[in-house]
Design a protein around this motif. Structure first.
Motif, PDB file in Angstrom:
ATOM      1  N   SER A 326      83.118 -17.993  -2.935  1.00 38.12           N
ATOM      2  CA  SER A 326      83.818 -16.942  -2.343  1.00 38.12           C
ATOM      3  C   SER A 326      84.689 -17.542  -1.153  1.00 38.12           C
ATOM      4  N   ALA A 327      85.711 -16.669  -0.777  1.00 38.06           N
ATOM      5  CA  ALA A 327      86.477 -17.082   0.380  1.00 38.06           C
ATOM      6  C   ALA A 327      86.760 -15.948   1.325  1.00 38.06           C
ATOM      7  N   VAL A 333      90.846 -19.307  -3.618  1.00 40.52           N
ATOM      8  CA  VAL A 333      90.207 -20.229  -4.172  1.00 40.52           C
ATOM      9  C   VAL A 333      90.758 -20.258  -5.738  1.00 40.52           C
ATOM     10  N   SER A 334      90.916 -21.320  -6.541  1.00 40.44           N
ATOM     11  CA  SER A 334      91.426 -21.226  -7.959  1.00 40.44           C
ATOM     12  C   SER A 334      90.615 -22.420  -8.737  1.00 40.44           C
ATOM     13  N   ASP A 342      89.698 -14.308  -4.396  1.00 41.46           N
ATOM     14  CA  ASP A 342      88.946 -14.602  -3.360  1.00 41.46           C
ATOM     15  C   ASP A 342      87.452 -14.820  -4.147  1.00 41.46           C
ATOM     16  N   LYS A 343      87.254 -14.902  -5.238  1.00 42.48           N
ATOM     17  CA  LYS A 343      86.127 -15.218  -5.935  1.00 42.48           C
ATOM     18  C   LYS A 343      86.509 -16.023  -7.328  1.00 42.48           C
ATOM     19  N   ILE A 344      85.606 -17.008  -7.408  1.00 39.02           N
ATOM     20  CA  ILE A 344      85.526 -17.653  -8.891  1.00 39.02           C
ATOM     21  C   ILE A 344      83.939 -18.084  -9.095  1.00 39.02           C
ATOM     22  N   SER A 345      83.992 -18.276 -10.397  1.00 39.35           N
ATOM     23  CA  SER A 345      82.491 -18.351 -10.884  1.00 39.35           C
ATOM     24  C   SER A 345      82.891 -19.796 -11.895  1.00 39.35           C
ATOM     25  N   TYR A 358      90.032 -25.564  -6.126  1.00 37.03           N
ATOM     26  CA  TYR A 358      91.202 -25.651  -4.994  1.00 37.03           C
ATOM     27  C   TYR A 358      91.044 -24.465  -4.014  1.00 37.03           C
ATOM     28  N   MET A 359      91.173 -24.756  -3.001  1.00 42.39           N
ATOM     29  CA  MET A 359      91.300 -23.685  -1.783  1.00 42.39           C
ATOM     30  C   MET A 359      92.719 -23.804  -1.352  1.00 42.39           C
TER      31      MET A 359
END
Length: 393
Positions: A326-327, A333-334, A342-345, A358-359
């Motif tokens: 999370s950011a 983030v990607s 703003d969130k990835i899993s 990547y941010m």
């Protein structure tokens, strides 16, 4: 003890303590499989660019150079001579060459060029790549030079066999993938170049790794057999998975982020097992990230700045799960640099995760722009501070 003697004694103690706390630097010299790449311009990665995360109280100075052979790195002033200027007593130098030493198919490029000029074949002379070395001759000569000159500067040389090439042949790696040209090489004779030469597998004349090991034994230098280690790594994945996950999808030599990280971890483990900088090497068995701080430097207001973050997990519990990223506000983030949120899993399996995300930070205000990336897996939480400075046009 008089005052003058006491002062001198205290000065000596101070100097000794300063030397003790002076950080060791590990200088890595070699070719494109080791070098640091620009993350924004290519997917290719060198293993030494991920080496720092496995060390504490040690600085990694990665000087791997694309296209370098043992000869060209030594002879071209911008490389070995500049590394020597950065070295200080107590440092270590990891020496990995061979890929580009093979440019002339086992012949020495300078000798081949001289021969063609001698017999009047100037076009062939111009087309000859001087970087090539003979594994049993000039290759060993240059390795000896690196060892001697490293020791002359009070530093410690370590010979590192080159990473394997992903030259699969069924359930093994071809001889040439292990830097042994014995199945097909060329030889310069008084009568000219003789091609398509072959030696039995028991003959190591054209085996660069074997010849490096013989120099290590001759000069009593530590030898890290990274060729065998990477061969076993590649075979454990199998051809398809190895090429899909560990290569950069541009041939069978260069690495992806996953491949480079795994090999950096291998090298650190091999060093530790040999007692080289063992107290300074940390092989994480759970979640770790690199870099631990993301300082993006300066950019213009309104600019989007991007950074690749490597995430590694070993021995994770549960065995199958996901890592949540999370950011904070202003950061995105990607996983693919296409979809930003703003969130990835990030899913993983088999208790192991080696990947990257990547941010992106938008420089919304002049001056300092800051944020935090938070990475969670089970009970483990890692925070990566992010900062950049925006300047006006």
């Amino acid at each position: 003890m008089n005052k003058k003697t006491t002062s001198l004694f205290l000065m000596v103690l101070l100097l000794c303590s300063m030397l003790q706390v002076q950080a060791i630097t590990v200088h890595t010299i070699g070719d494109s499989t080791m070098q640091t790449y620009d993350e924004s311009s290519t997917v290719t990665r060198g293993w030494a660019q991920y080496f720092q995360q496995f060390f504490q109280n040690v600085t990694i100075n990665n000087r791997g150079k694309a296209g370098a052979s043992s000869k060209s790195f030594y002879k071209e002033a911008a490389y070995w001579q500049s590394v020597k200027q950065q070295m200080k007593p107590g440092d270590y130098v990891l020496i990995q060459f061979s890929h580009n030493d093979e440019k002339s198919n086992g012949m020495d490029g300078d000798e081949l060029k001289a021969y063609y000029n001698k017999v009047g074949e100037t076009d062939k002379a111009k087309a000859t790549d001087y970087r090539g070395t003979t594994p049993f001759g000039t290759y060993k000569d240059f390795l000896r030079k690196y060892v001697k000159e490293t020791r002359d500067l009070g530093c410690y040389p370590v010979l590192v066999a080159p990473i394997c090439r992903m030259y699969f042949s069924g359930n093994t790696i071809r001889r040439s993938g292990q830097h042994d040209l014995g199945d097909k090489f060329s030889k310069l004779t008084d009568g000219g170049v003789v091609e398509n030469q072959k030696l039995p597998s028991t003959d190591h004349t054209m085996d660069y790794v074997y010849q490096m090991k013989s120099v290590a034994e001759e000069l009593d230098v530590p030898f890290i057999d990274l060729t065998t280690a990477t061969r076993e790594l590649y075979l454990s994945y199998g051809e398809k998975k190895c090429l899909d996950m560990l290569s950069d999808h541009n041939g069978s030599t260069h690495l992806s982020t996953v491949g480079a990280t795994l090999i950096a971890r291998q090298v650190a483990s091999l060093l530790k097992n040999d007692g080289i900088l063992a107290d300074n090497i940390v092989i994480p068995s759970d979640l770790s990230v690199s870099p631990v701080n993301a300082d993006l430097g300066e950019g213009y207001k309104g600019q989007m700045m991007t950074k690749e973050i490597s995430v590694n997990g070993f021995g994770l519990t549960p065995a199958d799960g996901s890592v949540e990223v999370s950011a904070t506000s202003g950061l995105k983030v990607s996983l693919d640099k296409v979809t930003w949120t703003d969130k990835i899993s990030i899913p993983y399996s088999g208790s192991t995760l080696v990947t990257s995300f990547y941010m992106q930070l938008e420089l919304a205000a002049t001056g300092s722009n800051e944020g935090v990336i938070t990475i969670k897996q089970g009970s483990k939480t890692i925070e990566i501070p992010v900062k950049a400075t925006a300047i006006s046009m």
